[in-house]
Structures are given as C-alpha cells and as structure tokens.
Design a protein around this motif. Sequence first.
Motif, short mmCIF file in Angstrom:
data_model
loop_
_atom_site.label_atom_id
_atom_site.label_comp_id
_atom_site.label_asym_id
_atom_site.label_seq_id
_atom_site.Cartn_x
_atom_site.Cartn_y
_atom_site.Cartn_z
N THR A 197 -2.83 13.95 -4.11
CA THR A 197 -2.17 12.73 -3.67
C THR A 197 -3.24 11.72 -3.29
O THR A 197 -4.14 12.02 -2.50
CB THR A 197 -1.24 12.98 -2.46
OG1 THR A 197 -0.28 13.98 -2.79
CG2 THR A 197 -0.52 11.70 -2.06
N ARG A 198 -3.15 10.54 -3.88
CA ARG A 198 -4.16 9.49 -3.67
C ARG A 198 -3.55 8.30 -2.95
O ARG A 198 -2.41 7.92 -3.21
CB ARG A 198 -4.75 9.06 -5.02
CG ARG A 198 -5.54 10.19 -5.68
CD ARG A 198 -5.77 9.99 -7.15
NE ARG A 198 -6.54 11.11 -7.71
CZ ARG A 198 -6.58 11.42 -9.00
NH1 ARG A 198 -5.92 10.69 -9.88
NH2 ARG A 198 -7.29 12.45 -9.41
N ALA A 199 -4.31 7.71 -2.04
CA ALA A 199 -3.85 6.56 -1.26
C ALA A 199 -4.48 5.28 -1.81
O ALA A 199 -5.66 5.25 -2.13
CB ALA A 199 -4.21 6.73 0.21
N PHE A 240 -1.88 12.16 2.25
CA PHE A 240 -2.68 12.13 1.04
C PHE A 240 -3.72 13.24 1.09
O PHE A 240 -3.95 13.85 2.14
CB PHE A 240 -3.37 10.77 0.85
CG PHE A 240 -4.59 10.60 1.72
CD1 PHE A 240 -5.86 10.65 1.16
CD2 PHE A 240 -4.50 10.39 3.08
CE1 PHE A 240 -7.00 10.51 1.94
CE2 PHE A 240 -5.62 10.24 3.88
CZ PHE A 240 -6.88 10.30 3.30
N PHE A 283 0.28 3.23 7.33
CA PHE A 283 0.16 2.21 6.29
C PHE A 283 0.59 0.85 6.84
O PHE A 283 0.94 0.72 8.01
CB PHE A 283 0.97 2.62 5.06
CG PHE A 283 0.32 3.74 4.28
CD1 PHE A 283 -0.50 3.46 3.20
CD2 PHE A 283 0.49 5.06 4.67
CE1 PHE A 283 -1.11 4.48 2.49
CE2 PHE A 283 -0.12 6.09 3.97
CZ PHE A 283 -0.93 5.80 2.88
N SER A 300 5.58 3.73 -1.76
CA SER A 300 5.00 2.66 -0.95
C SER A 300 6.04 2.14 0.03
O SER A 300 7.24 2.41 -0.11
CB SER A 300 4.49 1.52 -1.83
OG SER A 300 5.55 0.97 -2.60
N ASP A 348 2.24 8.26 5.61
CA ASP A 348 2.35 9.14 4.44
C ASP A 348 1.13 10.04 4.41
O ASP A 348 0.12 9.79 5.10
CB ASP A 348 2.46 8.35 3.14
CG ASP A 348 3.45 8.99 2.17
OD1 ASP A 348 3.52 10.25 2.15
OD2 ASP A 348 4.15 8.26 1.46
N ASP A 395 0.84 -1.21 0.00
CA ASP A 395 0.00 0.00 0.00
C ASP A 395 0.87 1.26 0.00
O ASP A 395 2.06 1.22 0.29
CB ASP A 395 -0.97 0.01 1.18
CG ASP A 395 -0.27 -0.03 2.55
OD1 ASP A 395 0.97 -0.12 2.59
OD2 ASP A 395 -0.98 0.03 3.57
N VAL A 444 0.96 5.74 -1.54
CA VAL A 444 0.33 6.89 -2.18
C VAL A 444 1.00 7.16 -3.53
O VAL A 444 2.12 6.71 -3.79
CB VAL A 444 0.43 8.16 -1.30
CG1 VAL A 444 -0.20 7.93 0.06
CG2 VAL A 444 1.88 8.63 -1.16
#
Length: 204
Positions: free
Chosen positions: A58-60, A42, A177, A35, A40, A11, A13
């Motif tokens: 920013t996408r997770a 997002f 994460f 990752s 992190d 996992d 971002v």
Amino acid sequence: IMAYIYANTGDGVIRGPNSTNFRTAREATTGVASSGNNTDTFGVNVGTAGRSTVWRYTRAFFTFDVSDKSGIVDSCTFEVDSTTSSGGRFVAIFHDAGTSLVNDDFNNVFTSGTTMEDYSAPVTISSTGYHTFNLNSDGISALQSKIGSGDFEIGLVAYTDFQAVSPPATSEETIRFANSTLGKPRIEITYAKADNAIFFGTNF
C-alpha cells in the motif's frame, strides 16, 4: 518567515493486489485507490494463505500546491502524523499520480522500469505523532521545479518497497491525511537568503 504548507485534500493511498510473489505484488499496474479519509494505513503486509506467504503493498500519495510560492529552495521537511508506532522504516519517494488518485496510479512511482527515486533517507516510525522526512537533493530539485507553477508530488512507501527486496514481515503504519482536523501532512520550506550585499566605491 517559514510557514507550513498543508497537503491537498486529494491525498490518499492505493492498495495493490495480494500475491504469493513479492515482485508480482510490488510491480502490479493497478490497485484500489482510497482518498478523502481522515486516516489510512500504508506500507507492506506479509500474511499467509495456506502454506504460502502472501504480500500486499500500500502506497501513500500526497500533493502540495506551491504555485503561489517563489524563491530558491535551500531545504525542506516533509512531515506526517502517525497514529501507530510499529517500528517500521519508510521513505519519501517520487510519484506522478497527480492530484486525483485512480486505481491505475499504483505503479506511477517508478522512474525507470521498476526503480523508485527516493526523496529522503529512511525514517523509523517508533512513536506516534509527527515524523520528519528531510528532502534530499532530488526531492529539493523536484520541489523547486514546481515553485511558482504547480503541485509538488511526494509519496511514502515501506523502505523494502523502495529497495525492491522481499519484506520479511509486515511493516505498516496508520497516518493522518489532509481531511483530518488535526495532524495534517505538511511541508516546511526554507529558502536561500538573497544576497543583499552592497558594494561602495571609494573616491581618491
């Protein structure tokens, strides 16, 4: 008995490019994947460059191995542990980036053109700790399709990212994460109860 399923360690971002046009920033085809971090950040960042407003998304991305599970999913919660509490609104969404993030997965969140599919209602992160996203029917259907066969994919984005509207201000949070020693992303599945009713005949 319900038990948590924790996210796979791939996992992370993907940070998109900076742009003075929010749509250009949002609809970019590539970004910078990250990752393996304990935590992190997002969401969407709104800054300035000279006299211009600059946007960056920013996408997770998360995956959960449910290949060894069985049953009919009745409900499911998706939970992430936030270490910040800026009061932003975020939503769980579809993604098909797989278990190993690459830069070009940034736009693998769209189901039609530049439209995202939400897997939950928006959730406001106004405190630290775990926050719960209750999966809607689309999220449950996606999860069900992977039960017993593969990895369930789910993402998190700023709600304005999902809405495709110009964000008026920065909306970012830092979350834990899978590589974190505590507060790992997790899902909890509730399965429909089997019908064990037994009907008895009567002799007259």
